[in-house]
Motif scaffolding. Structure first.
Motif, PDB file in Angstrom:
ATOM      1  N   THR A   3      -2.338  10.342   0.874  1.00 13.83           N
ATOM      2  CA  THR A   3      -2.331   8.956   1.299  1.00 13.83           C
ATOM      3  C   THR A   3      -3.253   8.823   2.496  1.00 13.83           C
ATOM      4  OG1 THR A   3      -0.056   8.681   0.535  1.00 13.83           O
ATOM      5  CG2 THR A   3      -0.894   7.027   2.062  1.00 13.83           C
ATOM      6  N   THR A   4      -4.182   7.866   2.412  1.00 10.83           N
ATOM      7  CA  THR A   4      -5.031   7.531   3.543  1.00 10.83           C
ATOM      8  C   THR A   4      -4.773   6.069   3.868  1.00 10.83           C
ATOM      9  OG1 THR A   4      -6.922   6.769   2.251  1.00 10.83           O
ATOM     10  CG2 THR A   4      -6.784   9.146   2.699  1.00 10.83           C
ATOM     11  N   ASP A   5      -5.507   5.520   4.811  1.00 12.26           N
ATOM     12  CA  ASP A   5      -5.286   4.111   5.137  1.00 12.26           C
ATOM     13  C   ASP A   5      -5.893   3.167   4.101  1.00 12.26           C
ATOM     14  OD1 ASP A   5      -7.889   4.741   5.894  1.00 12.26           O
ATOM     15  OD2 ASP A   5      -7.868   3.407   7.628  1.00 12.26           O
ATOM     16  N   LYS A   6      -6.617   3.704   3.102  1.00 10.51           N
ATOM     17  CA  LYS A   6      -7.224   2.845   2.073  1.00 10.51           C
ATOM     18  C   LYS A   6      -7.085   3.399   0.660  1.00 10.51           C
ATOM     19  CE  LYS A   6     -10.262   0.603   5.178  1.00 10.51           C
ATOM     20  NZ  LYS A   6     -10.310  -0.792   5.237  1.00 10.51           N
ATOM     21  N   SER A 121     -10.426   0.854  -0.774  1.00  7.50           N
ATOM     22  CA  SER A 121     -11.433   1.081   0.268  1.00  7.50           C
ATOM     23  C   SER A 121     -12.665   0.188   0.124  1.00  7.50           C
ATOM     24  CB  SER A 121     -11.867   2.551   0.276  1.00  7.50           C
ATOM     25  OG  SER A 121     -12.510   2.896  -0.932  1.00  7.50           O
ATOM     26  N   SER A 133      -1.625  -7.804   1.418  1.00  3.18           N
ATOM     27  CA  SER A 133      -1.065  -6.761   2.274  1.00  3.18           C
ATOM     28  C   SER A 133      -1.151  -5.419   1.544  1.00  3.18           C
ATOM     29  CB  SER A 133       0.392  -7.102   2.610  1.00  3.18           C
ATOM     30  OG  SER A 133       0.949  -6.105   3.414  1.00  3.18           O
TER      31      SER A 133
END
Length: 155
Positions: A3-6, A121, A133
């Motif tokens: 899991t990344t922020d995008k 991303s 969101s």
């Protein structure tokens, strides 16, 4: 799982051939049964995915869209028995940048590592980023999609 922020990526070994799994993934009429989020209801005029550049329409539901709605899914990658991907958009609009990627890595004739990536991303439109969101689908829901796929190819 990653899991990344995008982006969220999950993996699972499925006891089926890459061919059988790819057969299910390229049939939009099977996607509602695979969906772990509960958003996908059915395919609208489903036709098998056979190449990049195709578009298929899905009937969806979700409070985030005020109930029922449709999406156009633009096929961005297609490699027989290895990869299928699409970017989703509200019907009649260009994709704002989120993408679903299904990658298949055979581990023998009846075992395949399936990697599912939900990637947002490429979303750069500030209005979309304010309205949506991300992530709209959780890691657990992606894991559920992989479990549903495993069940679909074993039945």
């Amino acid at each position: 799982m990653t899991t990344t922020d995008k982006q969220i990526t999950v993996k699972r070994t499925v006891n089926a051939s890459a061919h059988d799994i790819f057969d299910v993934l390229t049939r939009p009429d099977r996607h509602a049964a695979l969906d772990g989020s509960g958003f996908v209801r059915s395919a609208d005029h489903p036709q098998r995915i056979t190449a990049t550049g195709q578009t298929f329409t899905m009937n969806m539901t979700g409070e985030h869209m005020g109930g029922d709605y449709q999406t156009d899914n633009h096929v961005t990658a297609y490699h027989t028995n290895k990869l299928v991907a699409w970017q989703t958009s509200p019907t009649g609009t260009q994709p704002p940048g989120w993408e679903w990627l299904w990658e298949l890595a055979p581990e023998g004739p009846d075992s395949t590592v399936v990697t599912l990536t939900y990637d947002w991303s490429k979303v750069t439109d500030k209005d979309v980023l304010r309205q949506v969101s991300f992530p709209m689908v959780t890691e657990d829901q992606l894991e559920e999609s992989l479990a549903n796929l495993a069940a679909a190819v074993s039945s």
